[in-house]
Design a protein around this motif. Structure first.
Motif, mmCIF file in Angstrom:
data_model
loop_
_atom_site.group_PDB
_atom_site.id
_atom_site.type_symbol
_atom_site.label_atom_id
_atom_site.label_comp_id
_atom_site.label_asym_id
_atom_site.label_seq_id
_atom_site.Cartn_x
_atom_site.Cartn_y
_atom_site.Cartn_z
ATOM 1 N N GLU A 10 -9.539 -2.547 10.018
ATOM 2 C CA GLU A 10 -10.366 -1.492 10.585
ATOM 3 C C GLU A 10 -11.363 -1.006 9.544
ATOM 4 O OE1 GLU A 10 -11.863 -0.231 12.957
ATOM 5 O OE2 GLU A 10 -10.457 1.090 14.002
ATOM 6 N N ASP A 11 -12.573 -0.651 9.983
ATOM 7 C CA ASP A 11 -13.544 -0.020 9.094
ATOM 8 C C ASP A 11 -13.120 1.418 8.849
ATOM 9 O OD1 ASP A 11 -15.518 -2.137 8.778
ATOM 10 O OD2 ASP A 11 -15.918 -1.849 10.909
ATOM 11 N N GLY A 12 -13.431 1.913 7.646
ATOM 12 C CA GLY A 12 -13.070 3.287 7.336
ATOM 13 C C GLY A 12 -13.830 3.805 6.138
ATOM 14 N N GLY A 13 -13.466 4.994 5.720
ATOM 15 C CA GLY A 13 -14.146 5.676 4.639
ATOM 16 C C GLY A 13 -13.669 5.285 3.257
ATOM 17 N N ILE A 14 -14.065 6.089 2.291
ATOM 18 C CA ILE A 14 -13.789 5.790 0.888
ATOM 19 C C ILE A 14 -12.325 5.997 0.523
ATOM 20 C CG2 ILE A 14 -14.401 8.108 0.066
ATOM 21 C CD1 ILE A 14 -15.751 6.712 -2.337
ATOM 22 N N ALA A 15 -11.637 6.917 1.221
ATOM 23 C CA ALA A 15 -10.230 7.190 0.935
ATOM 24 C C ALA A 15 -9.609 7.915 2.120
ATOM 25 C CB ALA A 15 -10.099 8.046 -0.328
ATOM 26 N N ILE A 16 -8.291 7.934 2.173
ATOM 27 C CA ILE A 16 -7.579 8.692 3.192
ATOM 28 C C ILE A 16 -8.024 10.159 3.103
ATOM 29 C CG2 ILE A 16 -5.297 9.449 4.005
ATOM 30 C CD1 ILE A 16 -5.778 6.467 4.407
ATOM 31 N N GLN A 17 -8.292 10.752 4.245
ATOM 32 C CA GLN A 17 -8.730 12.147 4.375
ATOM 33 C C GLN A 17 -10.080 12.408 3.704
ATOM 34 O OE1 GLN A 17 -5.376 14.325 2.761
ATOM 35 N NE2 GLN A 17 -4.173 14.027 4.612
ATOM 36 N N ASP A 18 -10.884 11.357 3.508
ATOM 37 C CA ASP A 18 -12.189 11.531 2.867
ATOM 38 C C ASP A 18 -13.262 10.729 3.611
ATOM 39 O OD1 ASP A 18 -14.424 11.781 1.298
ATOM 40 O OD2 ASP A 18 -13.487 11.098 -0.557
ATOM 41 N N MET A 67 1.929 -0.997 4.998
ATOM 42 C CA MET A 67 1.124 -0.748 3.815
ATOM 43 C C MET A 67 -0.351 -0.786 4.198
ATOM 44 S SD MET A 67 3.114 -2.566 0.678
ATOM 45 C CE MET A 67 2.351 -1.464 -0.503
ATOM 46 N N LEU A 68 -1.140 0.102 3.589
ATOM 47 C CA LEU A 68 -2.583 0.136 3.787
ATOM 48 C C LEU A 68 -3.282 -0.163 2.477
ATOM 49 C CD1 LEU A 68 -3.054 3.450 5.843
ATOM 50 C CD2 LEU A 68 -2.715 1.130 6.714
ATOM 51 N N ASP A 69 -4.457 -0.793 2.563
ATOM 52 C CA ASP A 69 -5.293 -0.975 1.382
ATOM 53 C C ASP A 69 -6.729 -1.214 1.811
ATOM 54 O OD1 ASP A 69 -4.969 -3.653 2.308
ATOM 55 O OD2 ASP A 69 -5.225 -4.441 0.302
ATOM 56 N N ALA A 70 -7.623 -1.132 0.839
ATOM 57 C CA ALA A 70 -9.048 -1.374 1.062
ATOM 58 C C ALA A 70 -9.641 -1.879 -0.244
ATOM 59 C CB ALA A 70 -9.754 -0.100 1.529
ATOM 60 N N ARG A 71 -10.895 -2.268 -0.212
ATOM 61 C CA ARG A 71 -11.553 -2.804 -1.403
ATOM 62 C C ARG A 71 -11.396 -1.879 -2.608
ATOM 63 N NH1 ARG A 71 -16.503 -2.697 0.517
ATOM 64 N NH2 ARG A 71 -17.011 -0.741 -0.511
ATOM 65 N N GLU A 72 -11.534 -0.586 -2.396
ATOM 66 C CA GLU A 72 -11.466 0.373 -3.495
ATOM 67 C C GLU A 72 -10.190 1.212 -3.494
ATOM 68 O OE1 GLU A 72 -15.069 2.657 -3.758
ATOM 69 O OE2 GLU A 72 -16.327 0.887 -3.489
ATOM 70 N N VAL A 73 -9.208 0.786 -2.707
ATOM 71 C CA VAL A 73 -7.946 1.525 -2.618
ATOM 72 C C VAL A 73 -6.788 0.544 -2.782
ATOM 73 C CG1 VAL A 73 -6.505 3.033 -1.190
ATOM 74 C CG2 VAL A 73 -9.008 3.181 -1.037
ATOM 75 N N PRO A 74 -6.014 0.656 -3.853
ATOM 76 C CA PRO A 74 -4.861 -0.227 -4.036
ATOM 77 C C PRO A 74 -3.850 -0.057 -2.896
ATOM 78 C CG PRO A 74 -5.347 0.975 -6.055
ATOM 79 C CD PRO A 74 -6.188 1.585 -4.978
ATOM 80 N N ARG A 94 -13.826 -2.064 4.497
ATOM 81 C CA ARG A 94 -12.818 -2.623 5.403
ATOM 82 C C ARG A 94 -11.431 -2.285 4.879
ATOM 83 N NH1 ARG A 94 -11.529 -8.952 6.599
ATOM 84 N NH2 ARG A 94 -10.623 -8.770 4.535
ATOM 85 N N TRP A 95 -10.595 -1.755 5.767
ATOM 86 C CA TRP A 95 -9.207 -1.448 5.457
ATOM 87 C C TRP A 95 -8.292 -2.463 6.136
ATOM 88 C CZ3 TRP A 95 -7.105 3.006 2.911
ATOM 89 C CH2 TRP A 95 -8.081 3.882 2.392
ATOM 90 N N ARG A 96 -7.116 -2.621 5.543
ATOM 91 C CA ARG A 96 -6.122 -3.537 6.107
ATOM 92 C C ARG A 96 -4.781 -2.823 6.213
ATOM 93 N NH1 ARG A 96 -4.274 -8.611 2.498
ATOM 94 N NH2 ARG A 96 -3.854 -6.842 1.113
ATOM 95 N N ALA A 97 -4.068 -3.092 7.289
ATOM 96 C CA ALA A 97 -2.683 -2.635 7.448
ATOM 97 C C ALA A 97 -1.799 -3.863 7.563
ATOM 98 C CB ALA A 97 -2.536 -1.766 8.689
#
Length: 198
Positions: free
Chosen positions: A31-39, A64-71, A48-51
């Motif tokens: 899913e597409d999303g923002g820079i961080a959770i709650q942001d 587990m969730l992650d994104a390009r800039e989120v471990p 792009r985020w992945r679950a």
């Protein structure tokens, strides 16, 4: 938001846009999303985020969730989960639809609590899928017209619920439908439902 709570009278099929164009399984979703959770400060199309569902069907199943800039990090732990679908609301709060022990649920942020709650769906709900219907920031309207949409099949029919109703109103969209694979915005700016082919 689905105008008048019905499907379009004219279908406008197209490729899914953004992260929704990726291949999904019952245990992996994008899913597409923002820079961080709650942001949502950088918009809802920032990355792009992945679950991923680990230990599917086991007592220690977790998402587990992650994104390009989120471990990658653990978001949700529920025993015996077997399938997942996820999205974010306009405030970058995750919404996760899942099945555990053949029962469908939705884990979502309820601002009236405030906090995360898990809503149990009807016993015969199959293939619950979620998406934020429109992730574009629309000037002075912002994200006010956006809704997290929960869609699923039940008894061979397609139903949906929306965040603005706190998912309390079930609406019939179409009869005679096979189980869903995914839902999301397509390149023609329409909310699209992909289902299994028999």
């Amino acid at each position: 938001m689905m105008p008048e709570n019905v499907l379009s009278t004219t279908t406008v099929p197209a490729r899914f846009s953004g992260a929704r164009s990726g291949a999904v399984t019952k245990t992996v979703d994008y899913e597409d999303g923002g820079i961080a959770i709650q942001d949502p400060s950088e918009g809802l199309l920032y990355q792009r985020w992945r679950a991923r569902l680990f230990n599917a069907g086991k007592d220690d199943a977790f998402v587990m969730l992650d994104a390009r800039e989120v471990p990658e990090f653990v978001w949700l732990t529920v025993p015996r989960m077997t399938e997942i679908s996820f999205s974010f609301d306009a405030n970058m709060q995750p919404a996760v639809a899942f099945v555990a022990d053949d029962q469908a649920y939705l884990n979502w942020y309820d601002s009236t609590v405030p906090g995360y709650i898990t809503t149990t769906l009807a016993a015969d709900v199959e293939t619950p899928r979620v998406t934020l219907d429109d992730k574009r920031f629309l000037g002075s309207q912002g994200y006010q017209r956006s809704d997290v949409i929960l869609a699923y099949t039940r008894g061979g029919n397609l139903y949906y619920r929306q965040q603005r109703d706190r998912y309390t109103i079930e609406r019939l969209l179409k009869t005679g439908i096979t189980p869903l694979i995914k839902i999301g915005f397509n390149r023609q700016l329409r909310l699209q439902f992909m289902h299994e082919v028999t």
